[in-house]
Design a protein around this motif. Structure first.
Motif, mmCIF file in Angstrom:
data_model
loop_
_atom_site.group_PDB
_atom_site.id
_atom_site.type_symbol
_atom_site.label_atom_id
_atom_site.label_comp_id
_atom_site.label_asym_id
_atom_site.label_seq_id
_atom_site.Cartn_x
_atom_site.Cartn_y
_atom_site.Cartn_z
ATOM 1 N N LEU A 111 -0.265 27.365 -12.096
ATOM 2 C CA LEU A 111 -1.495 27.112 -11.570
ATOM 3 C C LEU A 111 -1.827 25.470 -11.581
ATOM 4 C CD1 LEU A 111 -3.972 27.738 -10.082
ATOM 5 C CD2 LEU A 111 -5.203 28.761 -12.056
ATOM 6 N N ASP A 112 -1.617 24.939 -12.932
ATOM 7 C CA ASP A 112 -2.124 23.676 -13.283
ATOM 8 C C ASP A 112 -1.273 22.557 -12.223
ATOM 9 O OD1 ASP A 112 -3.790 24.656 -15.012
ATOM 10 O OD2 ASP A 112 -2.348 24.160 -16.965
ATOM 11 N N SER A 113 0.246 22.896 -12.303
ATOM 12 C CA SER A 113 1.144 21.870 -11.476
ATOM 13 C C SER A 113 0.816 22.072 -10.151
ATOM 14 C CB SER A 113 2.442 22.063 -11.860
ATOM 15 O OG SER A 113 2.977 23.276 -11.596
ATOM 16 N N ALA A 114 0.484 23.141 -9.574
ATOM 17 C CA ALA A 114 0.036 23.430 -8.116
ATOM 18 C C ALA A 114 -0.973 22.708 -7.850
ATOM 19 C CB ALA A 114 0.166 24.948 -7.819
ATOM 20 N N THR A 115 -2.010 22.734 -8.787
ATOM 21 C CA THR A 115 -3.283 22.127 -8.513
ATOM 22 C C THR A 115 -3.144 20.661 -8.250
ATOM 23 O OG1 THR A 115 -4.496 23.916 -9.521
ATOM 24 C CG2 THR A 115 -5.743 21.796 -9.362
ATOM 25 N N CYS A 116 -2.297 20.048 -9.210
ATOM 26 C CA CYS A 116 -1.872 18.633 -9.202
ATOM 27 C C CYS A 116 -1.263 18.263 -7.943
ATOM 28 C CB CYS A 116 -0.839 18.411 -10.579
ATOM 29 S SG CYS A 116 -1.775 18.142 -12.070
ATOM 30 N N LEU A 117 -0.349 19.081 -7.351
ATOM 31 C CA LEU A 117 0.148 18.797 -6.284
ATOM 32 C C LEU A 117 -0.453 18.576 -5.022
ATOM 33 C CD1 LEU A 117 3.114 18.525 -4.911
ATOM 34 C CD2 LEU A 117 3.070 21.080 -4.359
ATOM 35 N N TYR A 118 -1.736 19.528 -5.017
ATOM 36 C CA TYR A 118 -2.801 19.335 -4.026
ATOM 37 C C TYR A 118 -3.738 18.340 -4.235
ATOM 38 C CZ TYR A 118 -1.262 23.375 -1.390
ATOM 39 O OH TYR A 118 -0.251 24.119 -0.529
ATOM 40 N N TRP A 119 -4.018 18.136 -5.409
ATOM 41 C CA TRP A 119 -4.695 16.855 -5.800
ATOM 42 C C TRP A 119 -4.180 15.525 -5.276
ATOM 43 C CZ3 TRP A 119 -3.367 12.550 -8.750
ATOM 44 C CH2 TRP A 119 -4.389 11.888 -9.019
ATOM 45 N N ALA A 120 -2.853 15.638 -5.332
ATOM 46 C CA ALA A 120 -2.240 14.326 -4.884
ATOM 47 C C ALA A 120 -2.137 14.218 -3.500
ATOM 48 C CB ALA A 120 -0.521 14.361 -5.428
ATOM 49 N N ARG A 121 -2.280 15.256 -2.861
ATOM 50 C CA ARG A 121 -1.822 15.293 -1.268
ATOM 51 C C ARG A 121 -3.342 15.152 -0.736
ATOM 52 N NH1 ARG A 121 -1.847 19.887 0.981
ATOM 53 N NH2 ARG A 121 -0.861 19.220 2.715
ATOM 54 N N SER A 122 -4.530 15.523 -1.533
ATOM 55 C CA SER A 122 -5.924 15.198 -1.425
ATOM 56 C C SER A 122 -6.259 13.515 -1.341
ATOM 57 C CB SER A 122 -6.911 15.968 -2.198
ATOM 58 O OG SER A 122 -7.057 15.441 -3.559
ATOM 59 N N ARG A 123 -5.403 13.018 -2.222
ATOM 60 C CA ARG A 123 -5.569 11.500 -2.451
ATOM 61 C C ARG A 123 -4.652 10.872 -1.303
ATOM 62 N NH1 ARG A 123 -8.418 10.176 -6.793
ATOM 63 N NH2 ARG A 123 -7.837 8.222 -7.218
ATOM 64 N N ASN A 124 -4.148 11.589 -0.374
ATOM 65 C CA ASN A 124 -3.579 10.912 0.635
ATOM 66 C C ASN A 124 -2.100 10.111 0.189
ATOM 67 O OD1 ASN A 124 -4.981 11.754 2.876
ATOM 68 N ND2 ASN A 124 -6.473 10.162 2.396
ATOM 69 N N ARG A 171 0.762 -1.066 0.113
ATOM 70 C CA ARG A 171 0.168 0.054 -0.030
ATOM 71 C C ARG A 171 0.732 1.330 -0.154
ATOM 72 N NH1 ARG A 171 -3.346 -2.783 3.563
ATOM 73 N NH2 ARG A 171 -2.211 -1.733 5.433
ATOM 74 N N LYS A 172 1.975 1.130 0.719
ATOM 75 C CA LYS A 172 2.907 2.364 0.806
ATOM 76 C C LYS A 172 3.560 2.609 -0.656
ATOM 77 C CE LYS A 172 6.379 4.559 3.745
ATOM 78 N NZ LYS A 172 7.524 4.099 4.784
ATOM 79 N N ALA A 173 3.902 1.533 -1.197
ATOM 80 C CA ALA A 173 4.511 1.705 -2.480
ATOM 81 C C ALA A 173 3.610 2.265 -3.580
ATOM 82 C CB ALA A 173 5.170 0.768 -3.166
ATOM 83 N N ALA A 174 2.174 1.840 -3.537
ATOM 84 C CA ALA A 174 1.237 2.064 -4.448
ATOM 85 C C ALA A 174 0.630 3.492 -4.024
ATOM 86 C CB ALA A 174 0.160 1.377 -4.244
ATOM 87 N N ASP A 175 0.986 4.406 -2.829
ATOM 88 C CA ASP A 175 0.629 5.546 -2.472
ATOM 89 C C ASP A 175 1.674 6.729 -2.768
ATOM 90 O OD1 ASP A 175 -1.242 4.561 0.347
ATOM 91 O OD2 ASP A 175 -1.847 4.511 -1.844
ATOM 92 N N ARG A 176 2.667 6.358 -3.314
ATOM 93 C CA ARG A 176 3.687 7.498 -3.535
ATOM 94 C C ARG A 176 3.532 8.049 -5.028
ATOM 95 N NH1 ARG A 176 9.731 5.845 -1.291
ATOM 96 N NH2 ARG A 176 9.116 5.763 0.893
ATOM 97 N N ALA A 177 3.592 9.494 -4.782
ATOM 98 C CA ALA A 177 3.168 10.016 -6.066
ATOM 99 C C ALA A 177 4.396 11.163 -6.358
ATOM 100 C CB ALA A 177 1.936 10.947 -5.758
ATOM 101 N N LEU A 178 4.939 11.259 -7.448
ATOM 102 C CA LEU A 178 5.911 12.569 -7.957
ATOM 103 C C LEU A 178 5.300 13.486 -8.846
ATOM 104 C CD1 LEU A 178 8.881 13.243 -8.037
ATOM 105 C CD2 LEU A 178 9.295 11.866 -9.844
ATOM 106 N N VAL A 179 5.112 14.721 -8.399
ATOM 107 C CA VAL A 179 4.272 15.810 -9.133
ATOM 108 C C VAL A 179 5.365 16.459 -9.935
ATOM 109 C CG1 VAL A 179 2.787 17.596 -9.165
ATOM 110 C CG2 VAL A 179 2.468 15.907 -7.449
ATOM 111 N N ILE A 201 3.331 9.195 -11.592
ATOM 112 C CA ILE A 201 3.901 10.402 -11.869
ATOM 113 C C ILE A 201 2.748 11.369 -12.183
ATOM 114 C CG2 ILE A 201 5.476 11.499 -13.526
ATOM 115 C CD1 ILE A 201 6.956 8.688 -13.625
ATOM 116 N N VAL A 202 2.604 12.438 -11.632
ATOM 117 C CA VAL A 202 1.577 13.205 -11.846
ATOM 118 C C VAL A 202 1.696 14.499 -12.843
ATOM 119 C CG1 VAL A 202 -0.369 14.609 -10.822
ATOM 120 C CG2 VAL A 202 0.856 12.728 -9.604
ATOM 121 N N GLY A 203 0.997 14.536 -14.150
ATOM 122 C CA GLY A 203 1.237 15.557 -14.861
ATOM 123 C C GLY A 203 0.141 16.531 -14.997
ATOM 124 N N GLY A 204 0.260 17.797 -15.196
ATOM 125 C CA GLY A 204 -0.571 18.838 -14.964
ATOM 126 C C GLY A 204 -0.992 19.257 -16.527
#
Length: 262
Positions: free
Chosen positions: A35-48, A21-29, A144-147
Motif C-alpha cells: 500500500l505504501d509504495s503504491a501510494t507513492c506511485l500515485y503521488w508521483a503521477r499526481s505531481r505530473n 524541466r523534463k529532466a527535473a520532472d522524472r521520478a523513479l518509484v 527517487i521516491v521511497g515509501g
C-alpha cells in the motif's frame, strides 16, 4: 544581430528550458506492491512527474507481491523494472541457514518480540537505493521516491530521514552525469542536479497513508502486504494487522480482506 538570429537564440533558450524541466520532472518509484509504495506511485503521477518504477526480487519474495507490483504499475500506466537480487534474504529465511549451513546468531538473539524482525534485511535500503541511483543517473531521473512512513522509522533505522539524507549527500558527491555532463558519450547528460531520494509519506502514520491513498485513487484492492503465501491476506501477520487497524480507525473496510474481518 538579425531578427532571424534572435529568433533562433530565443527558440534554443526555450528548448533548453524544456529539457531542464523534463529532466527535473522524472521520478523513479521504489515499488514493492504494498500500500505504501503504491501510494507513492500515485503521488508521483499526481505531481505530473514522468514516472517509472523499480522493484526488487530478493530471495523468497512472494509471487503475490511480485504480481501486485506489476498490476499496480500497469494500472498506473508506468513501466516497472524488475531487478534480481536472489542473494538477499530476510531474517526469517536466513535463520534457516545460509548456503554454508550456518545460522544467523544475531537474528536468534532478538527473540522476535517484534514481528518486523522476520522481514529485516541488513543494509536493505542502502542496497536498494544504490541500485535505483544507478538506473536514475542513466535515465535522467531527478527524484527517487521511497515509501517509508513515520511508523517504519520506529524499527527500521535505515528508513529514517537522517539515514536517507546521508545517502542523498553521497549521491550529490558521486553523480558524474549531472550538471548536463554527457560523460563523453556515456549516458544522457540530462540531469542538471543530482538525483535525490524523496519520502512523501515520512510524516504520515498508517492511517494517514490510507487517507492519502484514497484521495489519490490508488487501486488498494490490487496491493499486497501479507507475509504469508496464501491466496489471500491472512489477517494475522504483522503487516495484515497494521492494515486492519488503519482502515478500522477510519471506519472503513480494507478491500483486500473478506467483508466482516475485524
Amino acid at each position: 544581430m538579425t531578427a532571424e538570429m534572435e529568433g533562433a537564440l530565443q527558440a534554443a533558450g526555450e528548448e533548453n528550458k524544456k529539457k531542464k524541466r523534463k529532466a527535473a520532472d522524472r521520478a523513479l518509484v521504489m515499488l514493492s506492491g504494498g500500500l505504501d509504495s503504491a501510494t507513492c506511485l500515485y503521488w508521483a503521477r499526481s505531481r505530473n512527474y514522468e514516472t517509472s518504477a523499480i522493484t526488487f526480487n530478493y530471495f523468497g519474495r512472494l509471487e503475490k507481491e511480485k504480481q501486485a507490483a506489476r498490476l499496480v504499475a500497469e494500472k498506473a500506466g508506468v513501466h516497472v523494472t524488475e531487478v534480481d537480487l536472489s542473494f538477499m534474504k530476510e531474517a526469517a529465511d536466513f535463520r534457516g541457514g545460509d548456503n554454508n549451513g550456518s545460522s544467523s546468531s544475531s537474528s536468534n538473539n532478538n527473540n522476535n518480540r517484534d514481528g518486523r524482525w522476520d522481514s529485516y534485511v541488513p543494509a536493505r535500503n542502502m542496497i536498494f537505493y544504490s541500485i535505483a541511483a544507478h538506473y536514475a543517473e542513466y535515465a535522467g531521473v531527478r527524484w527517487i521516491v521511497g515509501g517509508h512512513n513515520s511508523h517504519d522509522v520506529s524499527f527500521f533505522k535505515d528508513a529514517s530521514r537522517g539515514y536517507i539524507e546521508k545517502l542523498n549527500a553521497l549521491f550529490r558527491e558521486g553523480c558524474l552525469l549531472c550538471d548536463g555532463n554527457n560523460g563523453a558519450g556515456a549516458g544522457t547528460g540530462r540531469l542538471q542536479e543530482p538525483y535525490q531520494i524523496v519520502l512523501p509519506l515520512a510524516d504520515l502514520d498508517r492511517k494517514g497513508v490510507v487517507e492519502l491513498a484514497l484521495e489519490l485513487g490508488v487501486p488498494i484492492g490490487q496491493t499486497w502486504s501479507c507475509h504469508g503465501d496464501g491466496g489471500s491476506h491472512c489477517g494475522r501477520c504483522y503487516a495484515c494487522v497494521q492494515r486492519l487497524k488503519a482502515f478500522a480507525s477510519l471506519g472503513l473496510q480494507d478491500p483486500v480482506f473478506p467483508r466482516g474481518r475485524a
